[in-house]
Design an enzyme around this catalytic site. Structure first.
Site, short mmCIF file in Angstrom:
data_model
loop_
_atom_site.label_atom_id
_atom_site.label_comp_id
_atom_site.label_asym_id
_atom_site.label_seq_id
_atom_site.Cartn_x
_atom_site.Cartn_y
_atom_site.Cartn_z
N GLY A 10 5.45 51.90 27.33
CA GLY A 10 4.57 51.23 26.36
C GLY A 10 4.83 51.70 24.94
N GLU A 38 12.39 44.06 28.82
CA GLU A 38 13.50 44.74 29.52
C GLU A 38 13.09 45.28 30.89
OE1 GLU A 38 15.70 46.45 25.48
OE2 GLU A 38 14.25 47.69 26.55
N SER A 107 -9.26 55.57 29.59
CA SER A 107 -10.14 55.09 28.53
C SER A 107 -11.57 55.55 28.80
CB SER A 107 -10.05 53.57 28.52
OG SER A 107 -11.20 53.02 27.96
N SER A 108 -12.40 55.57 27.76
CA SER A 108 -13.79 56.03 27.94
C SER A 108 -14.60 55.05 28.78
CB SER A 108 -14.45 56.25 26.59
OG SER A 108 -14.48 55.03 25.88
N CYS A 109 -14.08 53.83 29.02
CA CYS A 109 -14.85 52.87 29.82
C CYS A 109 -14.90 53.25 31.29
CB CYS A 109 -14.30 51.46 29.64
SG CYS A 109 -12.69 51.25 30.37
N TYR A 136 -11.05 46.49 34.69
CA TYR A 136 -10.16 47.37 33.92
C TYR A 136 -10.51 48.83 34.17
CZ TYR A 136 -8.04 49.35 29.66
OH TYR A 136 -7.32 50.09 28.76
N LYS A 140 -8.40 51.98 35.83
CA LYS A 140 -8.17 53.27 35.15
C LYS A 140 -8.65 54.44 36.02
CE LYS A 140 -6.23 52.02 31.31
NZ LYS A 140 -4.83 52.41 31.08
N ASN A 169 -12.48 55.66 21.16
CA ASN A 169 -11.93 54.53 20.40
C ASN A 169 -10.85 55.02 19.45
OD1 ASN A 169 -14.04 52.62 21.30
ND2 ASN A 169 -15.37 53.95 20.09
N LEU A 170 -9.72 54.34 19.47
CA LEU A 170 -8.60 54.75 18.61
C LEU A 170 -8.38 53.71 17.52
CD1 LEU A 170 -6.17 55.69 21.51
CD2 LEU A 170 -7.64 57.25 20.21
N HIS A 183 -10.68 45.38 17.85
CA HIS A 183 -11.73 46.41 17.90
C HIS A 183 -12.40 46.50 16.53
CE1 HIS A 183 -9.30 48.18 21.41
NE2 HIS A 183 -10.39 47.63 21.89
N ARG A 213 -20.79 55.34 16.95
CA ARG A 213 -19.51 55.28 17.68
C ARG A 213 -18.58 56.38 17.17
NH1 ARG A 213 -22.28 52.45 20.22
NH2 ARG A 213 -21.98 50.32 20.94
N1 LIG Z 1 -6.53 51.32 21.49
C1 LIG Z 1 -7.61 52.01 21.85
O1 LIG Z 1 -8.62 52.08 21.13
C2 LIG Z 1 -7.61 52.76 23.15
C3 LIG Z 1 -8.75 53.47 23.46
C4 LIG Z 1 -8.81 54.14 24.65
C5 LIG Z 1 -7.73 54.11 25.51
N2 LIG Z 1 -6.61 53.43 25.19
C6 LIG Z 1 -5.52 53.44 26.19
O2 LIG Z 1 -4.27 53.75 25.64
C7 LIG Z 1 -3.24 53.05 26.35
C8 LIG Z 1 -2.39 52.29 25.36
O3 LIG Z 1 -3.23 51.41 24.61
P1 LIG Z 1 -2.73 50.70 23.27
O4 LIG Z 1 -3.93 50.54 22.42
O5 LIG Z 1 -1.53 51.39 22.75
O6 LIG Z 1 -2.34 49.26 23.86
P2 LIG Z 1 -1.23 48.25 23.31
O7 LIG Z 1 -1.06 48.41 21.85
O8 LIG Z 1 -1.60 46.91 23.87
O9 LIG Z 1 0.10 48.75 24.05
C9 LIG Z 1 0.31 48.59 25.41
C10 LIG Z 1 1.81 48.43 25.63
O10 LIG Z 1 2.04 48.28 27.04
C11 LIG Z 1 3.01 47.24 27.20
N3 LIG Z 1 2.86 46.60 28.51
C12 LIG Z 1 1.80 45.92 28.99
N4 LIG Z 1 2.05 45.44 30.21
C13 LIG Z 1 3.32 45.82 30.51
C14 LIG Z 1 4.16 45.63 31.64
N5 LIG Z 1 3.76 44.92 32.72
N6 LIG Z 1 5.43 46.15 31.62
C15 LIG Z 1 5.85 46.84 30.53
N7 LIG Z 1 5.10 47.07 29.44
C16 LIG Z 1 3.85 46.56 29.44
C17 LIG Z 1 2.68 46.26 26.09
O11 LIG Z 1 3.78 45.42 25.86
P3 LIG Z 1 3.50 43.87 25.46
O12 LIG Z 1 2.59 43.90 24.28
O13 LIG Z 1 4.86 43.34 25.20
O14 LIG Z 1 2.84 43.26 26.68
C18 LIG Z 1 2.40 47.21 24.93
O15 LIG Z 1 3.59 47.58 24.27
C19 LIG Z 1 -3.95 52.15 27.35
O16 LIG Z 1 -3.93 52.75 28.60
C20 LIG Z 1 -5.37 52.09 26.84
O17 LIG Z 1 -6.30 51.97 27.88
C21 LIG Z 1 -6.52 52.75 24.02
#
Ligand SMILES: NC(=O)c1ccc[n+]([C@@H]2O[C@H](COP(=O)([O-])OP(=O)(O)OC[C@H]3O[C@@H](n4cnc5c(N)ncnc54)[C@H](OP(=O)(O)O)[C@@H]3O)[C@@H](O)[C@H]2O)c1
Length: 322
Positions: A10, A38, A107-109, A136, A140, A169-170, A183, A213
């Site tokens: 990711g 890929e 995640s906090s959820c 979701y 997790k 929350n990030l 968000h 928050r």
């Molecule tokens: N953002 C927040 O506030 C937050 C808060 C708490 C926890 N998190 C956790 O942090 C983690 C990353 O979150 P993020 O905010 O960085 O999300 P994000 O920006 O959506 O990044 C997720 C990445 O995973 C890739 N991906 C999704 N499905 C895939 C698959 N089947 N095969 C290969 N790659 C795949 C996506 O690629 P595509 O876009 O090309 O599909 C994207 O690059 C998650 O587990 C999330 O629960 C995030």
């Protein structure tokens, strides 16, 4: 000591790209990445082949199907299926190819809707979840339990040591600014930016502004991930339990939505008035994580909210988000 070969799953996402930045800044040169196009991580055969060929030493699992309430409500099947598959495929293929250290991002959820605040790690599985993102959250929770189960079965025999972190929350560079599906911080940045550009006299925010928050800058999250994966096994084990092993990653403090809106308005340079529409729902009064476990393990954030907002808005302007 041999330089570890690290796979960041990711790496183009908000968190994954911050982990790559952090590792590169620390001098890690042997990074392996694959885009979604890929390598589809829901494809078990492809994931096994990738791990067998690359044989990484460490894995950061930051790939996930992620979205807001609307997306979670509209596509619950995709949210539970894809996240379960990504995790199961990556964790099992990592094990088969000899990966000893893996970090799973949750995640906090995962915590019950009515969990007492601040939410401690041991609130997990003590009550029912928020219905809107339950599929979701269940995925997790399964991810945490996958890591723990591989540790329990293969820890002693194969040196498997798979860990989990649960971020609050990030926000930060690479966030999603979609008008309907973002968000709170990116949504506010976009609204204040558009109001400023359009010369609007006021911006109205839904709710009373009273809910509290917690927000963490994404590079701090990445630093926490690197810190946790590199803790010695003894130190990690001392601060966790085999079946309660995840670690909260929070800022340690929270703000009201009113305080946040004022801070974003200031950052963007919006000079109009900010009003609150109290007829609209507020949501949960407070969501705040207890990050004592992580602090006891020697980590705390370094970017405060004002500085984080400045950096985030600079990134928004740089990318000229439409
Ligand atoms: N953002 C927040 O506030 C937050 C808060 C708490 C926890 N998190 C956790 O942090 C983690 C990353 O979150 P993020 O905010 O960085 O999300 P994000 O920006 O959506 O990044 C997720 C990445 O995973 C890739 N991906 C999704 N499905 C895939 C698959 N089947 N095969 C290969 N790659 C795949 C996506 O690629 P595509 O876009 O090309 O599909 C994207 O690059 C998650 O587990 C999330 O629960 C995030």
């Amino acid at each position: 000591m041999k330089t570890p070969k690290i796979f960041v799953a990711g790496h183009l996402g908000m968190v994954g790209s911050a982990i790559v930045r952090t590792l590169q800044a620390a001098g890690h040169s042997i990074l392996v990445t694959r885009t979604h196009a890929e390598l589809d991580l829901t494809d078990q055969a492809a994931v096994r082949a990738f791990f067998a060929a690359e044989k990484p030493d460490q894995v950061y699992l930051a790939a996930a199907k992620v979205g807001g309430i609307h997306a979670n409500n509209t596509y619950p099947a995709e949210f539970i299926y894809q996240n379960l598959m990504i995790q199961a495929n990556v964790v099992d293929a990592a094990f088969r190819s000899g990966v000893r250290r893996l970090l799973f991002l949750g995640s906090s959820c995962i915590y019950p809707k009515m969990a007492s605040q601040p939410m401690r790690e041991d609130a997990l599985l003590t009550g029912t979840l928020e219905p809107s993102n339950e599929p979701y959250a269940i995925a997790k929770i399964a991810g945490i339990k996958l890591c723990e189960s591989y540790n329990r079965q293969y820890g002693a025999s194969h040196g498997v040591d798979y860990r989990s972190v649960m971020p609050t929350n990030l926000y930060g560079p690479g966030d999603n600014y979609h008008p309907e599906n973002s968000h709170v911080i990116p949504a506010l940045i976009r609204r204040f930016h558009e109001a400023k550009a359009g010369g609007l006299p006021s911006v109205t925010i839904w709710g009373t502004g009273a809910p509290r928050r917690e927000f963490l800058y994404v590079d701090d999250m990445a630093a926490a991930c690197v810190h946790v994966i590199n803790l010695s096994k003894a130190e990690y084990d001392q601060n966790t339990q085999p079946m309660l092993s995840h670690i909260n990653v929070g800022y340690g403090d929270d703000v009201t939505i009113r305080e946040l809106a004022l801070a974003v308005g200031d950052t963007v340079g919006f000079e109009g008035t900010i009003t609150f529409d109290a007829t609209k729902p507020d949501g949960t009064p407070r969501k705040w994580m207890d990050s004592k476990r992580l602090r006891d393990l020697g980590w705390t954030h370094s970017v405060d909210l004002c500085e984080g907002l400045k950096r985030t808005y600079a990134d928004f302007l740089k990318h000229n988000i439409p």
